[in-house]
Motif scaffolding. Sequence first.
Motif, PDB file in Angstrom:
ATOM      1  N   ASN A   1       0.714  -1.515   0.215  1.00  0.00           N
ATOM      2  CA  ASN A   1       0.113   0.175  -0.096  1.00  0.00           C
ATOM      3  C   ASN A   1       1.097   1.152   0.090  1.00  0.00           C
ATOM      4  OD1 ASN A   1      -1.936  -1.685   0.010  1.00  0.00           O
ATOM      5  ND2 ASN A   1      -2.317  -1.591   2.726  1.00  0.00           N
ATOM      6  N   ALA A   2       2.179   1.104   0.744  1.00  0.00           N
ATOM      7  CA  ALA A   2       3.025   2.294   0.643  1.00  0.00           C
ATOM      8  C   ALA A   2       3.902   2.883  -0.917  1.00  0.00           C
ATOM      9  CB  ALA A   2       4.576   2.240   1.574  1.00  0.00           C
ATOM     10  N   VAL A   3       3.732   1.964  -1.822  1.00  0.00           N
ATOM     11  CA  VAL A   3       4.547   1.743  -2.390  1.00  0.00           C
ATOM     12  C   VAL A   3       3.693   2.090  -4.007  1.00  0.00           C
ATOM     13  CG1 VAL A   3       5.828   0.714  -4.883  1.00  0.00           C
ATOM     14  CG2 VAL A   3       6.445   0.705  -1.632  1.00  0.00           C
ATOM     15  N   ASP A   4       4.315   2.961  -4.807  1.00  0.00           N
ATOM     16  CA  ASP A   4       3.139   3.137  -6.656  1.00  0.00           C
ATOM     17  C   ASP A   4       4.494   3.166  -7.297  1.00  0.00           C
ATOM     18  OD1 ASP A   4       1.160   3.573  -8.086  1.00  0.00           O
ATOM     19  OD2 ASP A   4       1.538   6.212  -7.690  1.00  0.00           O
ATOM     20  N   ILE A   5       4.522   2.855  -8.755  1.00  0.00           N
ATOM     21  CA  ILE A   5       4.813   2.622  -9.925  1.00  0.00           C
ATOM     22  C   ILE A   5       5.032   3.534 -10.765  1.00  0.00           C
ATOM     23  CG2 ILE A   5       6.044   1.091 -11.460  1.00  0.00           C
ATOM     24  CD1 ILE A   5       6.126  -1.198 -10.080  1.00  0.00           C
ATOM     25  N   ARG A   6       5.728   4.341 -11.156  1.00  0.00           N
ATOM     26  CA  ARG A   6       5.694   5.714 -11.330  1.00  0.00           C
ATOM     27  C   ARG A   6       5.893   5.925 -12.883  1.00  0.00           C
ATOM     28  NH1 ARG A   6       3.672  10.140  -8.267  1.00  0.00           N
ATOM     29  NH2 ARG A   6       2.840  10.764 -10.380  1.00  0.00           N
ATOM     30  N   ASP A   7       6.712   4.908 -13.065  1.00  0.00           N
ATOM     31  CA  ASP A   7       7.514   4.778 -14.961  1.00  0.00           C
ATOM     32  C   ASP A   7       8.193   3.515 -14.871  1.00  0.00           C
ATOM     33  OD1 ASP A   7       8.569   5.265 -16.669  1.00  0.00           O
ATOM     34  OD2 ASP A   7      10.500   6.858 -16.248  1.00  0.00           O
ATOM     35  N   LEU A   8       8.184   2.995 -16.293  1.00  0.00           N
ATOM     36  CA  LEU A   8       8.179   1.512 -16.516  1.00  0.00           C
ATOM     37  C   LEU A   8       9.649   1.219 -18.219  1.00  0.00           C
ATOM     38  CD1 LEU A   8       8.402  -2.053 -15.825  1.00  0.00           C
ATOM     39  CD2 LEU A   8       6.722  -1.952 -17.412  1.00  0.00           C
ATOM     40  N   LYS A   9      10.673   1.207 -17.807  1.00  0.00           N
ATOM     41  CA  LYS A   9      11.054   0.658 -18.453  1.00  0.00           C
ATOM     42  C   LYS A   9      12.048  -0.177 -19.204  1.00  0.00           C
ATOM     43  CE  LYS A   9      15.378   3.233 -21.124  1.00  0.00           C
ATOM     44  NZ  LYS A   9      16.991   3.856 -20.982  1.00  0.00           N
ATOM     45  N   ALA A  10      11.759  -1.493 -19.545  1.00  0.00           N
ATOM     46  CA  ALA A  10      12.279  -3.019 -20.677  1.00  0.00           C
ATOM     47  C   ALA A  10      13.734  -3.126 -21.252  1.00  0.00           C
ATOM     48  CB  ALA A  10      11.282  -3.265 -20.442  1.00  0.00           C
ATOM     49  N   GLN A  11      14.823  -2.927 -21.042  1.00  0.00           N
ATOM     50  CA  GLN A  11      15.178  -3.313 -22.135  1.00  0.00           C
ATOM     51  C   GLN A  11      15.380  -5.121 -21.939  1.00  0.00           C
ATOM     52  OE1 GLN A  11      18.414   0.344 -22.315  1.00  0.00           O
ATOM     53  NE2 GLN A  11      18.018   0.021 -20.649  1.00  0.00           N
ATOM     54  N   VAL A  12      16.443  -5.814 -23.452  1.00  0.00           N
ATOM     55  CA  VAL A  12      16.877  -7.008 -23.199  1.00  0.00           C
ATOM     56  C   VAL A  12      18.598  -6.550 -23.324  1.00  0.00           C
ATOM     57  CG1 VAL A  12      17.117  -8.995 -25.068  1.00  0.00           C
ATOM     58  CG2 VAL A  12      14.794  -7.588 -24.702  1.00  0.00           C
ATOM     59  N   LYS A  13      19.373  -6.369 -23.033  1.00  0.00           N
ATOM     60  CA  LYS A  13      20.855  -6.328 -23.349  1.00  0.00           C
ATOM     61  C   LYS A  13      21.500  -8.176 -23.262  1.00  0.00           C
ATOM     62  CE  LYS A  13      20.628  -2.378 -20.362  1.00  0.00           C
ATOM     63  NZ  LYS A  13      21.288  -1.663 -19.807  1.00  0.00           N
ATOM     64  N   LEU A  14      22.785  -8.674 -22.706  1.00  0.00           N
ATOM     65  CA  LEU A  14      23.655  -9.723 -22.484  1.00  0.00           C
ATOM     66  C   LEU A  14      24.690  -9.400 -21.732  1.00  0.00           C
ATOM     67  CD1 LEU A  14      24.906  -9.464 -26.695  1.00  0.00           C
ATOM     68  CD2 LEU A  14      23.336 -10.511 -25.657  1.00  0.00           C
ATOM     69  N   CYS A  15      24.343 -11.040 -20.987  1.00  0.00           N
ATOM     70  CA  CYS A  15      25.409 -11.480 -20.301  1.00  0.00           C
ATOM     71  C   CYS A  15      26.075 -12.182 -19.825  1.00  0.00           C
ATOM     72  CB  CYS A  15      23.962 -11.531 -18.601  1.00  0.00           C
ATOM     73  SG  CYS A  15      22.602 -10.499 -17.941  1.00  0.00           S
ATOM     74  N   CYS A  16      27.367 -10.720 -20.187  1.00  0.00           N
ATOM     75  CA  CYS A  16      28.372 -11.896 -20.436  1.00  0.00           C
ATOM     76  C   CYS A  16      28.945 -12.483 -19.449  1.00  0.00           C
ATOM     77  CB  CYS A  16      29.592 -10.910 -21.526  1.00  0.00           C
ATOM     78  SG  CYS A  16      28.784 -10.249 -23.343  1.00  0.00           S
ATOM     79  N   GLU A  17      30.156 -13.637 -19.695  1.00  0.00           N
ATOM     80  CA  GLU A  17      30.991 -13.877 -18.860  1.00  0.00           C
ATOM     81  C   GLU A  17      32.680 -13.322 -19.983  1.00  0.00           C
ATOM     82  OE1 GLU A  17      30.463 -17.562 -15.976  1.00  0.00           O
ATOM     83  OE2 GLU A  17      29.144 -17.761 -17.140  1.00  0.00           O
ATOM     84  N   ASP A  18      33.785 -13.818 -18.959  1.00  0.00           N
ATOM     85  CA  ASP A  18      34.932 -13.849 -19.249  1.00  0.00           C
ATOM     86  C   ASP A  18      35.518 -15.223 -20.506  1.00  0.00           C
ATOM     87  OD1 ASP A  18      35.227 -11.236 -18.568  1.00  0.00           O
ATOM     88  OD2 ASP A  18      36.456 -12.181 -16.583  1.00  0.00           O
ATOM     89  N   GLY A  19      35.247 -14.374 -21.754  1.00  0.00           N
ATOM     90  CA  GLY A  19      35.752 -16.259 -22.759  1.00  0.00           C
ATOM     91  C   GLY A  19      34.876 -16.911 -23.034  1.00  0.00           C
TER      92      GLY A  19
END
Length: 663
Positions: free
Chosen positions: A57-75
């Motif tokens: 009840n104490a939280v209200d989401i005012r803005d939203l942004k969604a993206q697709v990215k690449l999660c990379c490990e070394d090598g």
Amino acid sequence: MVSPGCSIGHVLLTIAMPAFALELIAHDVQEVVCSQGLSECTVKDESPIALPGRKNNAVDIRDLKAQVKLCCEDGAMCPLCLVIDMLLSIQLSRANSRTGQRAASVKVCYTPSSLPICKRVEFTVNRETLAQQNKAHLSLVIKKPQGVSFSSRVQVSVHPTKQRHLIGELVVPSLDEVCVSDLQEHIKECNAPRLNSIVHQARKLVQLEVVGRNSSLLDRMCLQYERNGRCQPWCSMTVPLFSVTPCTCFQIWWDEGDQRSRRSVSCPFGDRAGVFQRTVWENVTMSVVQGQMTSAGSMLLWSLSAPCRLEGEVWPCHRTQGATESWCEETKGLRQQLSNGTWRQNSKGLWEIQGAFEGINLQLSPCAMVKVKERKNELGPFCYNNTSRWRWPLLVFALALLICSAVLLHYLLHDEVKGWARRWYYDKCVKAGTRHVVLLSPPDADDVVSRLMCGLGSLLCDRGFSVSVDQWSRTEQGSSGPLPWLHSQLLQVERLGGRVILVLTGKARERTEEWTHQQQQQQQQQHTEAKGKVQDKGLTRITSPYSDVFTASLSCVKADKQLGRARERFLLVDFESHPAHHPCHKKHLPELFRGLPLFHLPSQRRALLYDLARGRGKGSGGRKRTEPLQKQPTAGDDERRRRDVFVGKKQKQKARTKEKTTN
């Protein structure tokens, strides 16, 4: 959990930013990142139908942004990640008066297809740090999101929010966009071979080289003219120089069995258009024919073809008496641009465009000229020839020439034609029904192969052959066994004449190679036991090779091959819908089958029927004649006969003279 002092910008590591906004971030980035004022941030799975709790009840989401990215490990390769950023508005009046903190949570759902997948982020709000702004940022990183792939559309929704239309929607870039950028080395799906070309002017060819990570796999390749042209299989690593054009392209991919990798398209000669442009100009052809307009007028139809699409213009012209062969006077006002028409690729792989010139006087021997961009001289003229007045004289002349040629051939090839007619009459008069054909199934005969074999057996029955298919004789095989049944059929083939047809598939080839290997092991075992060097206890027993009719036939093929008559009794067929090997990378037939005739069905069905119809005669390895052929007398025989008559007369005269002298 993240301390209140952390910010989003310090956690997300942006390495590259292509045009389609696909970024690289570190694989060890935290699953949930909270801004100042939020602590004890955790994430867990949530049911899509779960009801919101009182702590929201104490939280209200005012803005939203969604993206697709690449999660990379070394090598390592970089999988897709879904990053969701939210701006929260928090009511501080509802915080605990003693501690100044309050527990809260938000629900985030993403829908890659039809069913949503939800996560719940729980955190604690610190009243002191939010006293000035009452706002906070929350970032959720979902690694390897279920159902999200390249070219997919994803919808993101959040709760709680007082804004009805706060829904994020994004489209993941396609592989065609990603795999032509600098990111292709980090993406597993972009694993495609690349092609390098080396031009050898002295050898008049272009050498192709395949490079890539999976060099151990076989590569497949096809050639096309223009990127959107029809791609035809190409199995050679060299290309003749006379067939290379600026628009020549190659598609290449790794052969990974049933699953093929992504194709890469390479057009290596586009930047050297000046070197290979002459090939295009030398292969430009144009034809002009007469057309009829609806208003009873005449028109000139033209059709131009070339290896590549061209830019330029075409116009009509006509020749005048006394002019040179290359000169043609233009008919003004009728020029047409080649780029305005529709280019289509014909059956030969050439690009073709068609058009028409209206109101052309066909009595003036009209022609057409072509001016191609970047070429100084025009191409042509390509002329229309009015041959109607020559049509009947040419027809009469051709008919007379045909009659004279037939008479001449009759006198020159009389004996050959007579012998051919005799052989043709013999082949047609031999009744095909007296021959016996045995059709054997491969070890992996599925429903499709079984139907194809039944169709082949029915076809041979309709043509008059005596046909025996192993699939039609299961009862006899069950009672007597595969090998005795096969030997009875071979006796029929020997008695009536005919062939045994083995259907070749991939599994049949593997079974033959295994059988040959087992035979070699068995021979080695017998040789070793005969010498007594190895005890029988440690040897591996070879299983019986007569588990089915096909395997039983292999021993018969081997025996006949040793006697030199395998071609007379056995032949191979394979169905083009179930080939035993790839058309470009042909594997050798098993050693046991080498030398046997092989027919591909249905394209070589007529050749198969002809080979069976003219096959072995009854009870012999060759063709049996219906009557003996008599030797034709020659000029030498006549000379010897006259000499014998003359010598006989001389001997009779000497005998009479001797008799008179004695008397």
